[in-house]
Design a protein around this motif. Sequence first.
Motif, PDB file in Angstrom:
ATOM      1  N   ALA A  30      10.059   9.262  -8.111  1.00 49.65           N
ATOM      2  CA  ALA A  30       8.659   8.883  -8.316  1.00 49.65           C
ATOM      3  C   ALA A  30       8.221   7.792  -7.347  1.00 49.65           C
ATOM      4  O   ALA A  30       9.027   6.982  -6.888  1.00 49.65           O
ATOM      5  CB  ALA A  30       8.453   8.404  -9.745  1.00 49.65           C
ATOM      6  N   VAL A  31       6.926   7.795  -7.051  1.00 46.67           N
ATOM      7  CA  VAL A  31       6.360   6.727  -6.227  1.00 46.67           C
ATOM      8  C   VAL A  31       6.509   5.401  -6.969  1.00 46.67           C
ATOM      9  O   VAL A  31       6.528   5.365  -8.199  1.00 46.67           O
ATOM     10  CB  VAL A  31       4.858   6.978  -5.914  1.00 46.67           C
ATOM     11  N   PRO A  32       6.638   4.283  -6.230  1.00 46.77           N
ATOM     12  CA  PRO A  32       6.600   2.984  -6.898  1.00 46.77           C
ATOM     13  C   PRO A  32       5.290   2.865  -7.683  1.00 46.77           C
ATOM     14  O   PRO A  32       4.261   3.391  -7.248  1.00 46.77           O
ATOM     15  CB  PRO A  32       6.639   1.983  -5.740  1.00 46.77           C
ATOM     16  N   ASP A  33       5.315   2.235  -8.794  1.00 46.74           N
ATOM     17  CA  ASP A  33       4.132   2.080  -9.651  1.00 46.74           C
ATOM     18  C   ASP A  33       3.631   3.405 -10.213  1.00 46.74           C
ATOM     19  O   ASP A  33       2.446   3.559 -10.507  1.00 46.74           O
ATOM     20  CB  ASP A  33       2.992   1.361  -8.927  1.00 46.74           C
ATOM     21  N   ALA A  34       4.524   4.372 -10.382  1.00 45.65           N
ATOM     22  CA  ALA A  34       4.117   5.653 -10.956  1.00 45.65           C
ATOM     23  C   ALA A  34       3.512   5.477 -12.343  1.00 45.65           C
ATOM     24  O   ALA A  34       2.524   6.132 -12.679  1.00 45.65           O
ATOM     25  CB  ALA A  34       5.305   6.614 -11.019  1.00 45.65           C
ATOM     26  N   ALA A  35       4.057   4.560 -13.138  1.00 52.23           N
ATOM     27  CA  ALA A  35       3.519   4.331 -14.485  1.00 52.23           C
ATOM     28  C   ALA A  35       2.069   3.860 -14.411  1.00 52.23           C
ATOM     29  O   ALA A  35       1.227   4.306 -15.196  1.00 52.23           O
ATOM     30  CB  ALA A  35       4.374   3.317 -15.235  1.00 52.23           C
ATOM     31  N   ARG A  36       1.773   2.991 -13.458  1.00 47.38           N
ATOM     32  CA  ARG A  36       0.400   2.501 -13.290  1.00 47.38           C
ATOM     33  C   ARG A  36      -0.537   3.633 -12.898  1.00 47.38           C
ATOM     34  O   ARG A  36      -1.586   3.817 -13.499  1.00 47.38           O
ATOM     35  CB  ARG A  36       0.324   1.396 -12.240  1.00 47.38           C
ATOM     36  N   VAL A  37      -0.166   4.392 -11.884  1.00 44.92           N
ATOM     37  CA  VAL A  37      -1.069   5.449 -11.418  1.00 44.92           C
ATOM     38  C   VAL A  37      -1.230   6.538 -12.480  1.00 44.92           C
ATOM     39  O   VAL A  37      -2.325   7.089 -12.646  1.00 44.92           O
ATOM     40  CB  VAL A  37      -0.650   5.999 -10.046  1.00 44.92           C
ATOM     41  N   PHE A 138     -20.117  14.564   0.714  1.00 40.02           N
ATOM     42  CA  PHE A 138     -19.960  14.137  -0.670  1.00 40.02           C
ATOM     43  C   PHE A 138     -19.910  12.613  -0.702  1.00 40.02           C
ATOM     44  O   PHE A 138     -19.414  11.983   0.236  1.00 40.02           O
ATOM     45  CB  PHE A 138     -18.648  14.671  -1.278  1.00 40.02           C
ATOM     46  N   ARG A 139     -20.401  12.037  -1.767  1.00 39.56           N
ATOM     47  CA  ARG A 139     -20.182  10.612  -2.018  1.00 39.56           C
ATOM     48  C   ARG A 139     -18.797  10.517  -2.651  1.00 39.56           C
ATOM     49  O   ARG A 139     -18.503  11.192  -3.637  1.00 39.56           O
ATOM     50  CB  ARG A 139     -21.238  10.075  -2.976  1.00 39.56           C
ATOM     51  N   VAL A 140     -17.927   9.675  -2.076  1.00 39.27           N
ATOM     52  CA  VAL A 140     -16.540   9.577  -2.520  1.00 39.27           C
ATOM     53  C   VAL A 140     -16.256   8.177  -3.050  1.00 39.27           C
ATOM     54  O   VAL A 140     -16.486   7.181  -2.354  1.00 39.27           O
ATOM     55  CB  VAL A 140     -15.564   9.905  -1.367  1.00 39.27           C
ATOM     56  N   VAL A 141     -15.752   8.117  -4.273  1.00 40.24           N
ATOM     57  CA  VAL A 141     -15.321   6.872  -4.897  1.00 40.24           C
ATOM     58  C   VAL A 141     -13.799   6.935  -5.014  1.00 40.24           C
ATOM     59  O   VAL A 141     -13.240   7.916  -5.512  1.00 40.24           O
ATOM     60  CB  VAL A 141     -15.973   6.689  -6.287  1.00 40.24           C
ATOM     61  N   LEU A 142     -13.144   5.886  -4.536  1.00 43.07           N
ATOM     62  CA  LEU A 142     -11.683   5.833  -4.549  1.00 43.07           C
ATOM     63  C   LEU A 142     -11.242   4.595  -5.335  1.00 43.07           C
ATOM     64  O   LEU A 142     -11.366   3.474  -4.850  1.00 43.07           O
ATOM     65  CB  LEU A 142     -11.157   5.775  -3.110  1.00 43.07           C
ATOM     66  N   PRO A 143     -10.774   4.780  -6.568  1.00 40.48           N
ATOM     67  CA  PRO A 143     -10.283   3.633  -7.335  1.00 40.48           C
ATOM     68  C   PRO A 143      -8.926   3.158  -6.789  1.00 40.48           C
ATOM     69  O   PRO A 143      -7.966   3.929  -6.764  1.00 40.48           O
ATOM     70  CB  PRO A 143     -10.172   4.152  -8.763  1.00 40.48           C
ATOM     71  N   HIS A 144      -8.881   1.917  -6.363  1.00 41.65           N
ATOM     72  CA  HIS A 144      -7.703   1.354  -5.710  1.00 41.65           C
ATOM     73  C   HIS A 144      -6.438   1.471  -6.568  1.00 41.65           C
ATOM     74  O   HIS A 144      -5.351   1.740  -6.048  1.00 41.65           O
ATOM     75  CB  HIS A 144      -7.959  -0.107  -5.336  1.00 41.65           C
ATOM     76  N   ASP A 145      -6.569   1.275  -7.861  1.00 41.45           N
ATOM     77  CA  ASP A 145      -5.380   1.277  -8.721  1.00 41.45           C
ATOM     78  C   ASP A 145      -5.001   2.664  -9.242  1.00 41.45           C
ATOM     79  O   ASP A 145      -4.123   2.796 -10.083  1.00 41.45           O
ATOM     80  CB  ASP A 145      -5.554   0.301  -9.885  1.00 41.45           C
ATOM     81  N   ALA A 146      -5.650   3.722  -8.716  1.00 41.24           N
ATOM     82  CA  ALA A 146      -5.373   5.070  -9.210  1.00 41.24           C
ATOM     83  C   ALA A 146      -4.861   6.009  -8.113  1.00 41.24           C
ATOM     84  O   ALA A 146      -4.970   7.215  -8.218  1.00 41.24           O
ATOM     85  CB  ALA A 146      -6.619   5.651  -9.869  1.00 41.24           C
ATOM     86  N   HIS A 147      -4.323   5.427  -7.045  1.00 37.00           N
ATOM     87  CA  HIS A 147      -3.617   6.243  -6.053  1.00 37.00           C
ATOM     88  C   HIS A 147      -2.400   5.463  -5.587  1.00 37.00           C
ATOM     89  O   HIS A 147      -2.361   4.231  -5.690  1.00 37.00           O
ATOM     90  CB  HIS A 147      -4.527   6.665  -4.884  1.00 37.00           C
ATOM     91  N   ALA A 148      -1.391   6.174  -5.131  1.00 41.06           N
ATOM     92  CA  ALA A 148      -0.132   5.519  -4.779  1.00 41.06           C
ATOM     93  C   ALA A 148       0.630   6.350  -3.763  1.00 41.06           C
ATOM     94  O   ALA A 148       0.297   7.502  -3.510  1.00 41.06           O
ATOM     95  CB  ALA A 148       0.721   5.315  -6.032  1.00 41.06           C
ATOM     96  N   THR A 149       1.669   5.738  -3.218  1.00 39.60           N
ATOM     97  CA  THR A 149       2.531   6.429  -2.274  1.00 39.60           C
ATOM     98  C   THR A 149       3.905   5.761  -2.266  1.00 39.60           C
ATOM     99  O   THR A 149       4.194   4.902  -3.094  1.00 39.60           O
ATOM    100  CB  THR A 149       1.908   6.452  -0.860  1.00 39.60           C
ATOM    101  N   TYR A 150       4.719   6.126  -1.298  1.00 39.36           N
ATOM    102  CA  TYR A 150       6.069   5.593  -1.147  1.00 39.36           C
ATOM    103  C   TYR A 150       6.100   4.477  -0.100  1.00 39.36           C
ATOM    104  O   TYR A 150       5.220   4.400   0.764  1.00 39.36           O
ATOM    105  CB  TYR A 150       7.023   6.706  -0.694  1.00 39.36           C
ATOM    106  N   ASP A 151       7.152   3.663  -0.158  1.00 42.25           N
ATOM    107  CA  ASP A 151       7.415   2.705   0.911  1.00 42.25           C
ATOM    108  C   ASP A 151       7.707   3.489   2.188  1.00 42.25           C
ATOM    109  O   ASP A 151       8.279   4.588   2.134  1.00 42.25           O
ATOM    110  CB  ASP A 151       8.651   1.849   0.597  1.00 42.25           C
ATOM    111  N   ILE A 152       7.334   2.921   3.315  1.00 42.45           N
ATOM    112  CA  ILE A 152       7.728   3.496   4.593  1.00 42.45           C
ATOM    113  C   ILE A 152       8.991   2.752   5.032  1.00 42.45           C
ATOM    114  O   ILE A 152       8.977   1.523   5.131  1.00 42.45           O
ATOM    115  CB  ILE A 152       6.621   3.344   5.655  1.00 42.45           C
TER     116      ILE A 152
END
Length: 193
Positions: A30-37, A138-152
């Motif tokens: 899982a991505v880090p912070d998977a529980a949060r996302v 489209f108008r796009v809203v991106l909630p900062h705390d609702a997307h995640a990824t892996y460390d590089i």
Amino acid sequence: MEQPIARTTKPVQALLVVDMQSAFVSGDGAVPDAARVLDRTIDLITRARAAGALVIQLQNDGEPGAVDEPGTPGWQIHLPVDADRGEAILRKTVDDGFEETGLGELLADAGVHDLAICGVQSEMCVLSTARTALERDFRVVLPHDAHATYDIPAAEGISDAVPAAMVSRVAEWALGDEVEIVARARDVDFTKP
């Protein structure tokens, strides 16, 4: 270039949930912070449904042997889809959720002009899908705390490791000043298309 963080936005008519598949949000991979996302995505889905907004989940079909290879446990959508409400799962084979999926037509047919995007991975599928949505006006809203990824990981002679949180923020920045970034998923409001 200025990229202000919005406190509130006008309501959006659709929620795109990008690649919230078991391989990326559960278990050792899982991505880090998977529980949060996951928590923020569940909140977004719940509120979108309550408001009558369109909810669409994108599902990546990985290559043979990949953690998201079709038919494997990791490929499965992690959060339930409510087909009775008209929710859809659109399968894709590339980062961009619009490419060869019918997503654009689905949004147009529903009368959607404003959408929020959440999910994984920030710098890949979330970024590509958001960029195409912006290109399609489209108008796009991106909630900062609702997307995640892996460390590089570190690359000798190039850079130290880059923490996942920084990668996600850079992905937001790469979208320019057309995207609306909100700090918290709870700041996104929904309405019917």
